[in-house]
Scaffold this active site. Sequence first.
Site, PDB file in Angstrom:
ATOM      1  N   SER A  58       0.797  -1.240   0.000  1.00 43.45           N
ATOM      2  CA  SER A  58       0.000   0.000   0.000  1.00 43.45           C
ATOM      3  C   SER A  58       0.824   1.282   0.000  1.00 43.45           C
ATOM      4  CB  SER A  58      -0.952   0.007   1.199  1.00 43.45           C
ATOM      5  OG  SER A  58      -2.009  -0.905   0.985  1.00 43.45           O
ATOM      6  N   LYS A  61       0.022   3.808  -2.648  1.00 40.91           N
ATOM      7  CA  LYS A  61      -1.030   4.823  -2.537  1.00 40.91           C
ATOM      8  C   LYS A  61      -0.484   6.239  -2.379  1.00 40.91           C
ATOM      9  CE  LYS A  61      -4.175   1.310  -0.919  1.00 40.91           C
ATOM     10  NZ  LYS A  61      -4.541   0.457   0.207  1.00 40.91           N
ATOM     11  N   SER A 113      -6.225   3.001   4.291  1.00 42.47           N
ATOM     12  CA  SER A 113      -5.610   2.192   3.230  1.00 42.47           C
ATOM     13  C   SER A 113      -6.662   1.453   2.409  1.00 42.47           C
ATOM     14  CB  SER A 113      -4.606   1.196   3.810  1.00 42.47           C
ATOM     15  OG  SER A 113      -3.643   0.848   2.854  1.00 42.47           O
ATOM     16  N   LYS A 224       3.022   6.670   5.015  1.00 47.53           N
ATOM     17  CA  LYS A 224       2.114   5.572   4.659  1.00 47.53           C
ATOM     18  C   LYS A 224       2.750   4.223   4.941  1.00 47.53           C
ATOM     19  CE  LYS A 224      -1.703   3.942   2.865  1.00 47.53           C
ATOM     20  NZ  LYS A 224      -1.571   2.748   3.746  1.00 47.53           N
TER      21      LYS A 224
END
Length: 411
Positions: A58, A61, A113, A224
């Site tokens: 993730s 992202k 997420s 993140k």
Amino acid sequence: MLTRILAVIILFLSFGSCLPTARAEAPQIVGEAAALLDAGTGQLLYGKQEHKRMFPASTTKVLTALVAMERADLKETVTIGPNPVNAGGTSMWFQEGERLTLEELLYALLLNSANDAGVAIAEHVAGSVENFAAICNQRAKELGARDTHFTNPHGMPDANHYSTAYDLALMGREAMKNKDFRKIVATVHHEVPRSDPEAQKYLFNHNKLLWSKVYGYQGATGIKTGYTVQAGQCIIAAAQRDGRELIAVVLRSEGSNLWTDAARLLDYGFANFTNQQLVRQGEVMDKLPVKYGKSQVSLVAASDFLYTFPRQGAAEVQISKEIIPSIKAPVTKGQVLGTVLLKSGEQELGRVNLVAAADVQRDWWAISKAFVTWTVPPLVILLWIRRRLMLYRRRKQRAARRRRYYDYEIE
């Protein structure tokens, strides 16, 4: 002036020379790959297999959010289509036909997420996941991320979806320049308005560096986390201290080591490196005469130049200028007229353009003087020669008449 900058550098180097020259011990990282960048200079301060292509999970992202923010307005309304509902993985369980702002979807993407938010964003911005992935890949190349290829906006496993610790650090650095991105990734709690009272509304940031009493990091600013079985534990982390910001990336770490790995990287960067401003934007570095101009032109640095040096054993820095030999009016403010070159031994640290500080108009009187200087003297000489030739011919003519007269008298 350049001499003042040199004095500052000499002072810094003198201070550095008083420190021990031994290199600080590199941090021990459990993760399979890692990278540490200075956000201000973009310099790599530490790397562990930083160019190895790996699953990014993730952390993908971050680029998804950056591209969305660059190409769409946060207040735009996004209608959820049929594809986000089937995204799989972590989800907000959006329903087809549901309407949210792009900003709320970005909160869901970066805090919770949510993969369905990623698909909805991709389709809104580019029409399809495939088109959006192509845009992301182009943006990655523009950032210098040469070992990145994305096929989706969320990071679910795909053999052709990969990146590196270094590339992800570049993406994180660029994203943190966006004030809206910074605001979102620094948020711990957020509530997304949903029309269904039973739908998930409350978001909690997965980044423990921001809030955990055990793993929290002083000065943490984002960014993140990510996880899949194939990728392992991943993170792009950022923190600020003493006016500096660092970007740390760890890929395929294990459990709580993810947080300690990130903290060790950040500690290493803050403890062992410092930034020095070698060139200041707008500072006058030289002056250049302008042919046919009303004045000289001041040459100023077009941008700041920072460089990250080890606190122990700073290197010697040489600054030189490369300036065009001559310039004619008119000169336009901002016109590039040279460069400042910064080197350490044979290594080039960087270059900064030297630009005109102001317009310099043509001086018509100066042009007239030049015209007079270059045309009048030759003209006078030519007139003088012409006059001498005319006098010479007249003398010859008079002499010839006299000879004819004398010859007539003799006869």
